[in-house]
Design an enzyme around this catalytic site. Structure first.
Site, PDB file in Angstrom:
ATOM      1  N   ARG A  15       0.835  -1.191   0.000  1.00 25.92           N
ATOM      2  CA  ARG A  15       0.000   0.000   0.000  1.00 25.92           C
ATOM      3  C   ARG A  15       0.881   1.258   0.000  1.00 25.92           C
ATOM      4  O   ARG A  15       2.072   1.191   0.274  1.00 25.92           O
ATOM      5  CB  ARG A  15      -0.927  -0.001   1.214  1.00 25.92           C
ATOM      6  CG  ARG A  15      -2.041  -1.038   1.143  1.00 25.92           C
ATOM      7  CD  ARG A  15      -2.845  -1.108   2.429  1.00 25.92           C
ATOM      8  NE  ARG A  15      -2.085  -1.720   3.521  1.00 25.92           N
ATOM      9  CZ  ARG A  15      -2.558  -1.897   4.753  1.00 25.92           C
ATOM     10  NH1 ARG A  15      -3.771  -1.474   5.051  1.00 25.92           N
ATOM     11  NH2 ARG A  15      -1.818  -2.478   5.679  1.00 25.92           N
ATOM     12  N   LYS A  75       1.289   2.047   7.240  1.00 28.40           N
ATOM     13  CA  LYS A  75       1.589   1.271   8.441  1.00 28.40           C
ATOM     14  C   LYS A  75       2.447   2.066   9.412  1.00 28.40           C
ATOM     15  O   LYS A  75       3.059   3.069   9.066  1.00 28.40           O
ATOM     16  CB  LYS A  75       2.296  -0.035   8.071  1.00 28.40           C
ATOM     17  CG  LYS A  75       1.381  -1.058   7.414  1.00 28.40           C
ATOM     18  CD  LYS A  75       0.146  -1.358   8.242  1.00 28.40           C
ATOM     19  CE  LYS A  75       0.459  -2.057   9.546  1.00 28.40           C
ATOM     20  NZ  LYS A  75      -0.761  -2.265  10.383  1.00 28.40           N
ATOM     21  N   TYR A  94      -1.463   4.772  10.406  1.00 31.42           N
ATOM     22  CA  TYR A  94      -1.846   3.834  11.465  1.00 31.42           C
ATOM     23  C   TYR A  94      -0.681   3.683  12.427  1.00 31.42           C
ATOM     24  O   TYR A  94       0.474   3.599  12.019  1.00 31.42           O
ATOM     25  CB  TYR A  94      -2.186   2.457  10.879  1.00 31.42           C
ATOM     26  CG  TYR A  94      -3.501   2.400  10.137  1.00 31.42           C
ATOM     27  CD1 TYR A  94      -4.707   2.590  10.803  1.00 31.42           C
ATOM     28  CD2 TYR A  94      -3.542   2.144   8.773  1.00 31.42           C
ATOM     29  CE1 TYR A  94      -5.919   2.541  10.129  1.00 31.42           C
ATOM     30  CE2 TYR A  94      -4.745   2.090   8.088  1.00 31.42           C
ATOM     31  CZ  TYR A  94      -5.932   2.290   8.773  1.00 31.42           C
ATOM     32  OH  TYR A  94      -7.122   2.238   8.086  1.00 31.42           O
ATOM     33  N   HIS A  96      -1.291   1.984  16.132  1.00 21.60           N
ATOM     34  CA  HIS A  96      -1.539   0.820  16.994  1.00 21.60           C
ATOM     35  C   HIS A  96      -0.505   0.748  18.130  1.00 21.60           C
ATOM     36  O   HIS A  96       0.252  -0.215  18.263  1.00 21.60           O
ATOM     37  CB  HIS A  96      -1.509  -0.476  16.176  1.00 21.60           C
ATOM     38  CG  HIS A  96      -2.515  -0.505  15.053  1.00 21.60           C
ATOM     39  ND1 HIS A  96      -3.870  -0.579  15.277  1.00 21.60           N
ATOM     40  CD2 HIS A  96      -2.357  -0.461  13.706  1.00 21.60           C
ATOM     41  CE1 HIS A  96      -4.512  -0.581  14.108  1.00 21.60           C
ATOM     42  NE2 HIS A  96      -3.619  -0.499  13.141  1.00 21.60           N
ATOM     43  N   GLU A 118      -6.365   5.098  13.345  1.00 24.78           N
ATOM     44  CA  GLU A 118      -7.309   4.203  14.023  1.00 24.78           C
ATOM     45  C   GLU A 118      -8.050   4.828  15.191  1.00 24.78           C
ATOM     46  O   GLU A 118      -9.029   4.248  15.697  1.00 24.78           O
ATOM     47  CB  GLU A 118      -6.609   2.913  14.489  1.00 24.78           C
ATOM     48  CG  GLU A 118      -5.659   3.072  15.664  1.00 24.78           C
ATOM     49  CD  GLU A 118      -4.255   3.429  15.269  1.00 24.78           C
ATOM     50  OE1 GLU A 118      -3.373   3.372  16.142  1.00 24.78           O
ATOM     51  OE2 GLU A 118      -4.022   3.752  14.081  1.00 24.78           O
ATOM     52  N   ASP A 270      -3.353  -6.440  15.264  1.00 24.30           N
ATOM     53  CA  ASP A 270      -2.730  -5.110  15.270  1.00 24.30           C
ATOM     54  C   ASP A 270      -2.778  -4.475  16.653  1.00 24.30           C
ATOM     55  O   ASP A 270      -1.925  -3.652  16.994  1.00 24.30           O
ATOM     56  CB  ASP A 270      -3.428  -4.179  14.280  1.00 24.30           C
ATOM     57  CG  ASP A 270      -2.865  -4.315  12.869  1.00 24.30           C
ATOM     58  OD1 ASP A 270      -1.665  -4.602  12.742  1.00 24.30           O
ATOM     59  OD2 ASP A 270      -3.621  -4.142  11.908  1.00 24.30           O
TER      60      ASP A 270
END
Length: 372
Positions: A15, A75, A94, A96, A118, A270
């Site tokens: 991605r 990510k 993101y 996490h 998120e 995740d």
């Protein structure tokens, strides 16, 4: 604003933070975008397409991080990327953080402003930037689980939908949110026997109205969970506590009651995973076997369908990216409480309460810091 897009470096992650369409929109608003060479190759967006959209192509991630005022990724930054972040630089991706103390400490040490997709919120406590990837991961969980049930993958050799005269597989989905709903949809479409467990009666009613009598909806208690885990051929972990570590709902004792060759897919990995035996895997080595059960715990599941995932993600993130660029991060965060909920790290301080609680760190409300 000068916005930078590095190439993703997590294992088999294809991605990219911005599509050419998003670059074109940012350029139209007067912003400059630099993209690392090859960042979009994995989804068919070559350097020349980015140039045509108005981006400058640069040779390395180091140049992206050195020059950009805001870095847009997909990510969480890997250790080498964290080391390139600088004080006052905005990171939008993101994160996490709750199950990842190492990354949290690196971001705190960098002095950057880290905004997590998120934990950005929307109306009715929705999570608009997590939802697109949850939709993808929920649907993929059934594809992956069905593949893992094949004998050569270590599974019990069951066809998910069965055939006339042979019982279909039993699929149990823990959690009726976005991931769970999409998993249910796919599993029912493949004609499996599907049960979903959730602690919200309202959500179970909604799922019952949506899918009808072919879906078995069960209120989740420890007793019910133990019973349905034991009967499952394919078990999907689809629980979420926004920003926080996922609760460990299925322990090792419960896992031992499953049939040999059964499969679990932990979509919550995740956030640390919702099974006691879960540990993160990659697309290169997606599974392992423990207690006779095949575990699929890939931490970036949507990366396997990178083109679909990237465009779905950009549809959701672009308005927020534009706001941050047009107004500057401080004003954008002050003007939009939903976007402000995405602020996890601010210049060495933890500004997400769930992350602070999970990692036993001091929490400072974002609004207090932003208003000085």
């Amino acid at each position: 604003m000068l916005i930078g897009v590095p190439k993703e470096i997590k294992t088999h992650e294809y991605r990219v933070g911005l599509t050419t369409g998003s670059v074109h929109e940012l350029a139209h608003h007067g912003h400059q975008v630099i993209v690392e060479s090859g960042a979009g190759e994995g989804i068919g967006l070559g350097d020349e397409l980015y140039r045509e959209a108005g981006a400058e192509i640069v040779a390395s991630a180091a140049e992206v991080f050195e020059r950009a005022e805001m870095v847009v990724k997909v990510k969480e930054p890997q250790p080498g990327e964290c080391a390139m972040l600088r004080e006052g630089q905005v990171l939008f991706t993101y994160l996490h953080l709750a199950p990842d103390p190492g990354q949290t400490r690196a971001l705190l040490d960098s002095g950057c402003i880290a905004i997590a997709y998120e934990t950005v919120t929307g109306p009715n406590n929705s999570l608009p930037l997590l939802s697109p990837m949850s939709e993808v991961a929920g649907r993929m969980s059934i594809q992956a689980g069905a593949h893992c049930l094949e004998k050569e993958q270590g599974g019990s050799g069951i066809l998910l939908g069965g055939v006339p005269g042979v019982e279909a597989a039993r699929v149990v989905v823990i959690g009726g949110g976005v991931v769970g709903t999409n998993a249910v949809r796919m599993a029912m479409g493949m004609e499996a026997h599907v049960t979903v467990l959730d602690r919200s009666l309202q959500r179970l009613k909604e799922l019952d109205f949506q899918f009808g009598c072919m879906l078995n909806t069960v209120y989740s208690t420890r007793e019910a969970l133990a019973r349905y885990v034991a009967s499952a051929d394919l078990l999907i972990g689809a629980v979420l506590v926004p920003g926080a570590a996922a609760p460990k709902l299925v322990d090792r004792t419960m896992l031992r009651t499953m049939k040999p060759g059964s499969v679990l897919v932990d979509v919550a990995i995740d956030q640390g995973g919702c099974f006691e035996t879960s540990r993160p895997t990659t697309h290169a080595e997606p599974t392992y076997v423990e207690e006779g059960v095949v575990h699929y715990c890939v931490a970036n599941m949507p990366g396997a369908v990178a083109r679909t995932s990237t465009f779905a993600l950009n549809n959701a993130t672009l308005p927020f990216t534009l706001s941050l660029a047009n107004k500057g991060y401080r004003q954008a965060l002050l003007d939009d409480a939903h976007l402000c909920n995405g602020l996890n790290i601010y210049c060495g301080k933890v500004t997400c309460e769930a992350v602070a609680q999970a990692l036993e760190l001091d929490y400072v409300p974002a609004a207090r810091l932003l208003r000085g």
